[in-house]
Design a protein around this motif. Structure first.
Motif, PDB file in Angstrom:
ATOM      1  N   ARG A  88      41.674  39.585  25.923  1.00  0.00           N
ATOM      2  CA  ARG A  88      42.396  40.857  25.828  1.00  0.00           C
ATOM      3  C   ARG A  88      42.164  41.704  27.069  1.00  0.00           C
ATOM      4  N   TRP A  89      43.271  42.187  27.633  1.00  0.00           N
ATOM      5  CA  TRP A  89      43.230  43.081  28.794  1.00  0.00           C
ATOM      6  C   TRP A  89      43.962  44.363  28.410  1.00  0.00           C
ATOM      7  N   ASN A  90      43.198  45.438  28.212  1.00  0.00           N
ATOM      8  CA  ASN A  90      43.779  46.731  27.853  1.00  0.00           C
ATOM      9  C   ASN A  90      44.160  47.480  29.124  1.00  0.00           C
ATOM     10  N   ILE A  91      45.426  47.800  29.257  1.00  0.00           N
ATOM     11  CA  ILE A  91      45.939  48.392  30.495  1.00  0.00           C
ATOM     12  C   ILE A  91      45.841  49.913  30.451  1.00  0.00           C
ATOM     13  N   THR A  92      45.426  50.484  31.565  1.00  0.00           N
ATOM     14  CA  THR A  92      45.454  51.930  31.763  1.00  0.00           C
ATOM     15  C   THR A  92      46.213  52.223  33.050  1.00  0.00           C
ATOM     16  N   SER A  93      46.368  53.509  33.362  1.00  0.00           N
ATOM     17  CA  SER A  93      47.084  53.886  34.585  1.00  0.00           C
ATOM     18  C   SER A  93      46.326  53.469  35.837  1.00  0.00           C
ATOM     19  N   ARG A  94      45.036  53.124  35.685  1.00  0.00           N
ATOM     20  CA  ARG A  94      44.220  52.741  36.841  1.00  0.00           C
ATOM     21  C   ARG A  94      44.048  51.221  36.950  1.00  0.00           C
ATOM     22  N   SER A  95      44.610  50.454  36.044  1.00  0.00           N
ATOM     23  CA  SER A  95      44.423  48.996  36.054  1.00  0.00           C
ATOM     24  C   SER A  95      45.113  48.376  37.259  1.00  0.00           C
ATOM     25  N   THR A  96      44.444  47.389  37.854  1.00  0.00           N
ATOM     26  CA  THR A  96      45.018  46.641  38.970  1.00  0.00           C
ATOM     27  C   THR A  96      44.968  45.152  38.650  1.00  0.00           C
ATOM     28  N   LEU A  97      45.724  44.383  39.402  1.00  0.00           N
ATOM     29  CA  LEU A  97      45.708  42.930  39.219  1.00  0.00           C
ATOM     30  C   LEU A  97      44.295  42.380  39.396  1.00  0.00           C
ATOM     31  N   HIS A  98      43.572  42.913  40.346  1.00  0.00           N
ATOM     32  CA  HIS A  98      42.201  42.469  40.609  1.00  0.00           C
ATOM     33  C   HIS A  98      41.336  42.598  39.359  1.00  0.00           C
ATOM     34  N   ASP A  99      41.510  43.688  38.593  1.00  0.00           N
ATOM     35  CA  ASP A  99      40.727  43.890  37.376  1.00  0.00           C
ATOM     36  C   ASP A  99      40.944  42.759  36.387  1.00  0.00           C
ATOM     37  N   GLY A 100      42.179  42.296  36.280  1.00  0.00           N
ATOM     38  CA  GLY A 100      42.478  41.238  35.326  1.00  0.00           C
ATOM     39  C   GLY A 100      41.996  39.879  35.776  1.00  0.00           C
ATOM     40  N   LEU A 101      41.901  39.658  37.088  1.00  0.00           N
ATOM     41  CA  LEU A 101      41.515  38.350  37.595  1.00  0.00           C
ATOM     42  C   LEU A 101      40.003  38.153  37.615  1.00  0.00           C
ATOM     43  N   TYR A 102      39.271  39.084  38.234  1.00  0.00           N
ATOM     44  CA  TYR A 102      37.817  38.940  38.295  1.00  0.00           C
ATOM     45  C   TYR A 102      37.191  40.245  38.749  1.00  0.00           C
ATOM     46  N   GLN A 103      35.896  40.367  38.485  1.00  0.00           N
ATOM     47  CA  GLN A 103      35.114  41.500  38.963  1.00  0.00           C
ATOM     48  C   GLN A 103      33.946  40.959  39.781  1.00  0.00           C
ATOM     49  N   TYR A 104      33.714  41.580  40.922  1.00  0.00           N
ATOM     50  CA  TYR A 104      32.635  41.162  41.822  1.00  0.00           C
ATOM     51  C   TYR A 104      31.786  42.381  42.146  1.00  0.00           C
ATOM     52  N   ASP A 105      30.456  42.230  42.059  1.00  0.00           N
ATOM     53  CA  ASP A 105      29.531  43.334  42.299  1.00  0.00           C
ATOM     54  C   ASP A 105      28.710  43.038  43.551  1.00  0.00           C
ATOM     55  N   PRO A 106      29.156  43.506  44.713  1.00  0.00           N
ATOM     56  CA  PRO A 106      28.414  43.214  45.946  1.00  0.00           C
ATOM     57  C   PRO A 106      27.065  43.914  46.008  1.00  0.00           C
ATOM     58  N   LEU A 107      26.926  45.066  45.330  1.00  0.00           N
ATOM     59  CA  LEU A 107      25.657  45.779  45.383  1.00  0.00           C
ATOM     60  C   LEU A 107      24.560  45.011  44.659  1.00  0.00           C
ATOM     61  N   SER A 108      24.898  44.419  43.500  1.00  0.00           N
ATOM     62  CA  SER A 108      23.874  43.641  42.793  1.00  0.00           C
ATOM     63  C   SER A 108      23.506  42.402  43.599  1.00  0.00           C
ATOM     64  N   ARG A 109      24.447  41.857  44.354  1.00  0.00           N
ATOM     65  CA  ARG A 109      24.127  40.698  45.200  1.00  0.00           C
ATOM     66  C   ARG A 109      23.182  41.109  46.330  1.00  0.00           C
ATOM     67  N   LEU A 110      23.446  42.259  46.909  1.00  0.00           N
ATOM     68  CA  LEU A 110      22.573  42.742  47.978  1.00  0.00           C
ATOM     69  C   LEU A 110      21.164  42.973  47.461  1.00  0.00           C
ATOM     70  N   TYR A 111      21.059  43.535  46.271  1.00  0.00           N
ATOM     71  CA  TYR A 111      19.740  43.784  45.676  1.00  0.00           C
ATOM     72  C   TYR A 111      19.025  42.458  45.417  1.00  0.00           C
ATOM     73  N   ALA A 112      19.771  41.460  44.892  1.00  0.00           N
ATOM     74  CA  ALA A 112      19.165  40.152  44.605  1.00  0.00           C
ATOM     75  C   ALA A 112      18.688  39.485  45.890  1.00  0.00           C
ATOM     76  N   ALA A 113      19.462  39.637  46.979  1.00  0.00           N
ATOM     77  CA  ALA A 113      19.071  39.036  48.255  1.00  0.00           C
ATOM     78  C   ALA A 113      17.783  39.667  48.784  1.00  0.00           C
ATOM     79  N   ARG A 114      17.615  40.967  48.570  1.00  0.00           N
ATOM     80  CA  ARG A 114      16.394  41.636  49.026  1.00  0.00           C
ATOM     81  C   ARG A 114      15.189  41.248  48.182  1.00  0.00           C
ATOM     82  N   GLN A 115      15.425  41.017  46.890  1.00  0.00           N
ATOM     83  CA  GLN A 115      14.327  40.679  45.987  1.00  0.00           C
ATOM     84  C   GLN A 115      13.882  39.234  46.151  1.00  0.00           C
ATOM     85  N   GLY A 116      14.825  38.317  46.433  1.00  0.00           N
ATOM     86  CA  GLY A 116      14.502  36.896  46.541  1.00  0.00           C
ATOM     87  C   GLY A 116      14.000  36.553  47.932  1.00  0.00           C
TER      88      GLY A 116
END
Length: 339
Positions: free
Chosen positions: A106-134
C-alpha cells in the motif's frame, strides 16, 4: 481455453491466477531470477482486522469483475474512481485474498509524494554513521549501500515475483501534477534503476545486493541496481475525482467507476457484514437511498447505523435520531435537519 473470469468476486480463495494466458506481446516482462510469491497465509497478519473483514465480505458487481479481469489479462493498472465509501480501496484486498496474491502493498499518496518515495528510500546519513563506527576488515561492516536502502511499495511490487503482487496506490488525485506522468514510464516498462546500487555494483564481484523489501524484514537480491518485473503486479489506483488525469496516463489504465449501490446491492452488503437485514435495517436502507440522491453518503455510515440499531437498547425515536446523526452528508460537520 484460458480461465475467464480469473477473479470471480465470490470471495473464495483459489489459484486461478496460474491459469492466466500469456500477456500481450507488448506487456511481456522477463525479469529474474524469479522470486517465490509471499505466503498467502501471511495476508491476515499484514493488514488490520478491518481490512481483512472487508476483503472477506466485499460485494463485487458484474462490471467490477469484468474490468478487474481485463486489467489482469492486459497487465494494466486499474484506475478506480467513485464517491467516498464505495469500496475503492477494499477492492484490491478482496482480489488479493481470492487470488492468493499475498499481502497487499500500500502506497498512500499525499501532495508531497514523489515517484522516488514509491520506489525506494535511501538514508545516506545512517550509512555515513555506520562507516565511521565500523573499522576496515570488520566482519560486521554495515556501511554498504544495501544496508541503508529499503524498497518502497511500488519498488517491491515490480520485483520479479513468480506471480503478481497486489499494489494499492491510494488517492492518486491528491498528488501533485507531476506524479501521474512520472508513473507512466515505470508502469509501462515494468522496471526501474536504483542509481546508488548501480554505482556500487561497479565495485562488487557479482553486482548483486541484498535489500529489504517493503513490509518485511527479508532481503531480496537486486542485480546491478536494476529491477524488472516478471509477473506484472495487480495495480489499483484510487481517485475520488478531485482532479483530471493526463490522456497519456488514462490510456495506459483500465478505468472502473464505482457507483453508489442500489437497494439490492445494499441489502447484500448488509447481509455480508451483519447478517440478514431485519425490518428496521430495511427501513434504514430505504432512507439511506432516498438521501443519497441529494448528497454524498458512504456505505460505512449505513452499516454503523444498522449495527447500533441492533446492539443498543433504544426506543424507535431514539434510534431514528441516532441514525440521523450517524449519516450526515459527507463534508458536512453539523447534522442535517432533514432526514
Amino acid at each position: 481455453m484460458p480461465l475467464w473470469p480469473v477473479y470471480t468476486g465470490t470471495n473464495a480463495p483459489h489459484d486461478g491466477i496460474t491459469e492466466l494466458p500469456p500477456p500481450p506481446p507488448w506487456r511481456d516482462f522477463d525479469g529474474g531470477p524469479a522470486l517465490p510469491a509471499p505466503d498467502a497465509s501471511a495476508d491476515a497478519s499484514a493488514v488490520s482486522p478491518d481490512r481483512t473483514h472487508r476483503a472477506e465480505t466485499y460485494q463485487a458487481t458484474a462490471e467490477t469483475v469484468q474490468l478487474v479481469n481485463a486489467a489482469l489479462y492486459l497487465r494494466r493498472p486499474l484506475l478506480v474512481t467513485g464517491p467516498p465509501g464505495t469500496g475503492k480501496s477494499s477492492l484490491v484486498y478482496a482480489v488479493a485474498r481470492e487470488l492468493r496474491l499475498g499481502p497487499v502493498l500500500r502506497w498512500n499518496i499525499t501532495s508531497r509524494s514523489t515517484l522516488h518515495d514509491g520506489l525506494y528510500q535511501y538514508d545516506p546519513l545512517s550509512r555515513l554513521y555506520a562507516a565511521r563506527q565500523g573499522g576496515a576488515g570488520d566482519a560486521d561492516d554495515r556501511s554498504g549501500v544495501e544496508h541503508h536502502l529499503r524498497l518502497g511499495p511500488l519498488g517491491t511490487a515490480l520485483l520479479p515475483y513468480a506471480r503478481p503482487r497486489a499494489l494499492l496506490i491510494d488517492e492518486i488525485d491528491k498528488s501533485d501534477l507531476d506524479l501521474p506522468n512520472d508513473l507512466l514510464n515505470v508502469l509501462e516498462e515494468g522496471q526501474y534503476e536504483i542509481p546508488e546500487l548501480v554505482r556500487a555494483a561497479r565495485h562488487a564481484p557479482d553486482g548483486v545486493a541484498e535489500v529489504l523489501a517493503d513490509g518485511t524484514d527479508e532481503r531480496v537480491p537486486v542485480a546491478r541496481g536494476r529491477v524488472r518485473c516478471r509477473a506484472f503486479p495487480f495495480v489499483v489506483l484510487t481517485s475520488n475525482g478531485e482532479r483530471e488525469f493526463p490522456p497519456a496516463f488514462l490510456r495506459r489504465c483500465v478505468t472502473l467507476h464505482l457507483r453508489q449501490p442500489d437497494d439490492r446491492q445494499l441489502a447484500g452488503i448488509v447481509r455480508a457484514h451483519l447478517g440478514e437485514p431485519d425490518a428496521h435495517a430495511r427501513t434504514l436502507i430505504d432512507r439511506f437511498l432516498s438521501r443519497a440522491g441529494t448528497g454524498d453518503l458512504a456505505t460505512d455510515q449505513l452499516l454503523n447505523a444498522i449495527y447500533l440499531a441492533r446492539s443498543a437498547d433504544l426506543d424507535a425515536d431514539s434510534l431514528d435520531r441516532l441514525a440521523e446523526q450517524l449519516m450526515p452528508y459527507l463534508g458536512q460537520t453539523a447534522p442535517s435537519d432533514v432526514f
